[in-house]
Design an enzyme around this catalytic site. Structure first.
Site, PDB file in Angstrom:
ATOM      1  N   GLU A  21       0.854  -1.197   0.000  1.00 31.06           N
ATOM      2  CA  GLU A  21       0.000   0.000   0.000  1.00 31.06           C
ATOM      3  C   GLU A  21       0.886   1.243   0.000  1.00 31.06           C
ATOM      4  OE1 GLU A  21      -2.791   0.158   3.306  1.00 31.06           O
ATOM      5  OE2 GLU A  21      -2.816   2.346   3.233  1.00 31.06           O
ATOM      6  N   ARG A  40      -0.152  10.227   0.689  1.00 29.98           N
ATOM      7  CA  ARG A  40       0.144  11.345   1.582  1.00 29.98           C
ATOM      8  C   ARG A  40       1.260  12.224   1.034  1.00 29.98           C
ATOM      9  NH1 ARG A  40       1.347   9.072   7.361  1.00 29.98           N
ATOM     10  NH2 ARG A  40       0.531   7.041   6.755  1.00 29.98           N
ATOM     11  N   LYS A  54     -10.740  -1.787   6.408  1.00 32.23           N
ATOM     12  CA  LYS A  54      -9.550  -1.482   7.204  1.00 32.23           C
ATOM     13  C   LYS A  54     -10.038  -1.054   8.588  1.00 32.23           C
ATOM     14  CE  LYS A  54      -5.900   2.048   7.354  1.00 32.23           C
ATOM     15  NZ  LYS A  54      -4.846   2.680   6.559  1.00 32.23           N
TER      16      LYS A  54
END
Ligand SMILES: O=C(O)C(=O)C[C@H](O)[C@H](O)COP(=O)(O)O
Length: 212
Positions: free
Chosen positions: A43, A47, A131
């Protein structure tokens, strides 16, 4: 193997490394190091500016990797990540708008939840793979264990505060499919290009549970 459903993401490996990159040039050797250690699902968070180009490079140059986009917080990011070649999407939380945008890409996705009500809202929409974020801060293993009673159909990838020490306890829960975390890619190892150390960390993590 490309994941076709969100549940497939749970079968690739016990751990999904969460990667924050400042330089997209490190993406390919880093992904190769993780795959070599037995962790194909990666992943890459959005950001940083390097996130999308890193996904593009890994998707094009590391055939053994299953690269996804993390920190997807807007519909535009979901579409951009899909265009860059992401094989799955992960969000820290979820709204109906974001869920619909992620679903519209056709990619498997893990929307973030931290409460029973958030999990119920996703179950109502037919989403069972989620998640659990921020795992340790939101209640950790006791919270997940409590959810498995009333919501047995929901399965989670706990992320946030997961370490090699607490990962086995999470993985032992019936409603945990895999865990995620940044511990596999320490900043100093990335900066030094110490791919052997990253492969060693990945190898340890891959052994936490046999794949499948
Ligand atoms: O940006 C996001 O959406 C995220 O994915 C947040 C990460 O899951 C956590 O930052 C994991 O961080 P650690 O606790 O260091 O393993």
């Amino acid at each position: 193997m490309k994941p076709r459903s969100s549940a497939d993401l749970f079968t690739l490996a016990p751990v999904i490394p969460v990667v924050v990159l400042d330089d997209a040039a490190t993406a390919v050797p880093l992904a190769r190091a993780l795959v070599a250690g037995g962790l194909p699902a990666i992943e890459v968070t959005l950001r940083t500016e390097a996130g999308l180009p890193a996904i593009e490079r890994i998707a094009a140059e590391v055939p053994g990797a299953v690269v996804g986009a993390g920190t997807v917080t807007t519909p535009a990011q979901a579409a951009d990540a899909a265009k860059a070649g992401a094989a799955f999407l992960v969000s820290p939380g979820c709204t109906p708008t974001l869920r619909e945008a992620m679903a519209a890409t056709g990619l498997p996705f893990l929307p973030g939840v931290a409460t029973a009500s958030e999990a119920l809202a996703l179950l109502e929409a037919g989403v069972t793979a989620m998640k659990f974020f921020p795992a340790e801060a939101a209640g950790g293993r006791p919270l997940l264990k409590s959810l498995s009673g009333p919501l047995p159909q929901a399965r989670f990838c706990p992320t946030g505060g997961i370490t090699p020490a607490n990962a086995p306890d999470y993985l032992a829960l019936p409603n945990v499919g895999c865990v995620g975390g940044t511990w596999l890619t320490p900043g100093d190892a990335l900066a030094a290009g110490d791919w052997a150390r990253i492969t060693a960390l990945a190898t340890e993590a891959a052994a936490l549970r046999p794949a499948g």
